[in-house]
Design a protein around this motif. Structure first.
Motif, PDB file in Angstrom:
ATOM      1  N   LYS A   1       0.795  -1.225   0.000  1.00 55.67           N
ATOM      2  CA  LYS A   1       0.000   0.000   0.000  1.00 55.67           C
ATOM      3  C   LYS A   1       0.829   1.278   0.000  1.00 55.67           C
ATOM      4  O   LYS A   1       0.362   2.319  -0.439  1.00 55.67           O
ATOM      5  N   ARG A   2       2.035   1.198   0.524  1.00 55.36           N
ATOM      6  CA  ARG A   2       2.746   2.456   0.749  1.00 55.36           C
ATOM      7  C   ARG A   2       4.066   2.506  -0.006  1.00 55.36           C
ATOM      8  O   ARG A   2       5.006   1.797   0.324  1.00 55.36           O
TER       9      ARG A   2
ATOM     10  N   PHE B   1       6.525   4.441  -0.011  1.00 59.13           N
ATOM     11  CA  PHE B   1       7.782   4.717   0.684  1.00 59.13           C
ATOM     12  C   PHE B   1       8.309   3.485   1.428  1.00 59.13           C
ATOM     13  O   PHE B   1       9.513   3.260   1.504  1.00 59.13           O
TER      14      PHE B   1
ATOM     15  N   TRP C   1      10.218  10.621   0.743  1.00 59.98           N
ATOM     16  CA  TRP C   1       8.783  10.349   0.852  1.00 59.98           C
ATOM     17  C   TRP C   1       8.316  10.296   2.299  1.00 59.98           C
ATOM     18  O   TRP C   1       7.200  10.648   2.616  1.00 59.98           O
ATOM     19  N   MET C   2       9.191   9.823   3.174  1.00 56.86           N
ATOM     20  CA  MET C   2       8.824   9.765   4.574  1.00 56.86           C
ATOM     21  C   MET C   2       8.615  11.176   5.110  1.00 56.86           C
ATOM     22  O   MET C   2       7.707  11.433   5.890  1.00 56.86           O
TER      23      MET C   2
END
Lengths: 201, 332
Positions: free
Chosen positions: A107-108, A110, A161-162
């Protein structure tokens, strides 16, 4: 170069972990120790990565050929801190529920990018001993180990991205600049140095 | 026998969470009255010692007397977050994006004199100074869960009164549909303003009915004392069923409007931070799930399990009706 140089560097690279263990034990990591640990291990992974990428440029520009012997050790430290970072995330954030980790990776972006960098580092760590070089052949081994360039890009992207949601890029810029410079130096060298003349047969 | 259920707003605590009856019965007020001599000099020493062991009165800032709130949902019996954690782990970007920093960096913030300008679509616009705000309504202690959008949570005993008391004072006009909150942005004392992380000043907003809800608190203190600067002194908002960033700190202006106000985090990243930002375990943040949370100071420390996040942070019984018929996935 002193025979002590390598053991000293080894010892220095163990210090961040020693400090973190001490800090956990003495409750010195603030109100959210889990988050502090995960982030700090990520930071040290990036720092070790900068260090390993700096070895070749330093070796060439300073003519310190002995530095070549450090490259594998520092590279393995990058893998070591990356593995600790991943373990801390899987443990403290996900409670080792692998289904959740998988969902998170899917889903993510990053997390996916972070996981990809670790997989590449794993590949490099598994082929880091002399027998691997011999059995693969030096050329193919060298091609494989250029994956570290991709790891640099992915690691910076993961960090970017974090921080993106918080618009907080001050530290990201520092690592991007350092790694960019070190990669840029390699590209520049490739374009400017002529291949060594071969004897005519 | 009355059986309380989730439907009536009762969130069943785990046994280790349950506070002693002494605290539940407003132990601080009780112990203070003892310590003030009601129980005689001999008892006073004992009570003060006991107060130290039981009631986490930090004894660092000016005390702020309050009585325990009788409002439904305003007295959770979960274990309080330690004052140390609540006052050293703060998101206050005007000072720093590092959560450990605001405690030190906010020392120069002058919270007296202080005024809050209330304006916009109201019949009686007025600039209140902090002393008159402190006297506007009776101070209550309310123990609320606080859920940060980052996935951590605390339990904090706030001191203040319903924002509704102030709103009634200024008489909103019928055209007023929203309330905008503007917070301090003073470059002289706030080094974080130099960063372009957010559009300063930090602004927040609520729908008028949300602002009027009795649980929406205008807070002046916590743990029986005035707010530390890093927690939003001298006056802040606390909206317990929304993510923490909705509870704006160090308020200087409250404006009533007919349009939905722009809010700082929504301007910075609209996909990540909606106007409503109700705590919702089923609507994940683009970069992490909101299904669980890490309770700061949880038993077991590093190895503590994350808790399940509750719909509306466990205040569904009190506030759910505000959102009936709304698609909370769309209007996140």
């Amino acid at each position: 170069m002193s025979p002590w140089a390598r053991p000293v560097v080894f010892f220095l690279l163990c210090l961040p972990l020693a400090w973190l263990i001490w800090a956990v034990y003495h409750d010195q990591l603030g109100a959210n120790p889990a988050e502090a640990l995960i982030r700090s291990l990520g930071d040290w992974t990036l720092r070790a990565l900068v260090l390993v990428m700096a070895i070749t440029p330093l070796r060439v520009t300073l003519g310190l050929s002995a530095l070549a012997r450090w490259r594998r050790m520092v590279g393995l430290f990058v893998f070591f801190y990356a593995s600790l970072h991943l373990t801390a995330y899987a443990w403290f954030d996900m409670g080792f529920v692998w289904g959740e980790v998988l969902t998170d990776v899917i889903k993510r972006p990053f997390i996916l990018v972070g996981m990809l960098s670790w997989c590449l580092l794993l590949l490099l760590a598994l082929t880091s001993f002399n027998r691997a070089i011999r059995s693969m052949g030096a050329r193919r081994w060298q091609l494989l180990h250029r994956c570290i360039y991709a790891v640099c890009a992915l690691a910076v992207l993961h960090f970017f991205w974090m921080r993106a949601g918080k618009n907080d890029f001050a530290e990201v810029v520092v690592y991007a600049a350092l790694l960019g410079t070190l990669l840029g130096w390699r590209a520049w060298r490739r374009f400017t140095t002529r291949p060594s003349p071969r004897p005519k047969s | 026998m009355i059986i309380r259920t989730q439907d009536s707003g009762f969130v069943h605590p785990t046994p280790s969470d349950i506070t002693s009856p002494a605290q539940y019965l407003g132990r601080r007020a009780w112990l203070q009255s003892l310590a003030l001599g009601a129980g005689g000099a001999a008892l006073a020493g004992w009570a003060a010692r006991d107060a130290w062991a039981l009631a986490p009165i930090p004894g660092r800032l000016q005390a702020l007397q309050a009585s325990a709130s009788k409002l439904a949902g305003a007295q959770t019996v979960e274990k309080l977050t330690s004052y140390q954690d609540a006052s050293s782990y703060n998101n206050y970007y005007e000072f720093s994006t590092d959560k450990a920093q605001p405690a030190a960096l906010s020392a120069g913030l002058q919270t007296h004199p202080w005024t809050v300008q209330v304006e916009g679509l109201v019949n009686k616009p007025k600039t209140f100074d902090i002393d008159s705000l402190l006297k506007l309504s009776a101070m209550e202690e309310r123990v609320y869960r606080l859920r940060c959008v980052e996935g951590w949570s605390m339990v904090i005993p706030w001191v203040g009164y319903s924002l509704a008391a102030l709103i009634k004072e200024v008489q909103p006009q019928t055209s007023a549909k929203y309330v905008e909150f503007v917070t301090l942005a003073d470059p002289k004392v706030m080094p974080g303003l130099r960063s372009g992380v957010l559009d300063w000043p930090y602004t927040e907003g609520l729908r008028l009915d949300e602002a009027m809800h009795p649980l929406t608190l205008l807070a002046f203190g916590m743990y029986g004392e005035v707010l530390p600067n890093q927690n939003g002194a001298p006056v802040r908002l606390v909206v317990p069923w929304k993510y923490g960033f909705k509870s704006a700190k160090s308020l200087i202006k409250i404006r009533f409007t007919d349009k939905q106000p722009a809010t700082a985090w929504n301007k910075a990243a609209a996909q990540e931070y909606g106007f409503y930002s109700n705590v919702n375990p089923d609507v994940s943040h683009p970069r992490w799930s909101q299904a669980t949370e890490r309770r700061i100071g949880e038993e077991g420390g590093l190895l503590a399990r994350r808790r399940k996040t509750l719909m509306f942070n466990g205040y569904e019984a009190q506030v759910g009706q505000l959102y009936s018929g709304m698609d909370l996935r769309k209007l996140f």
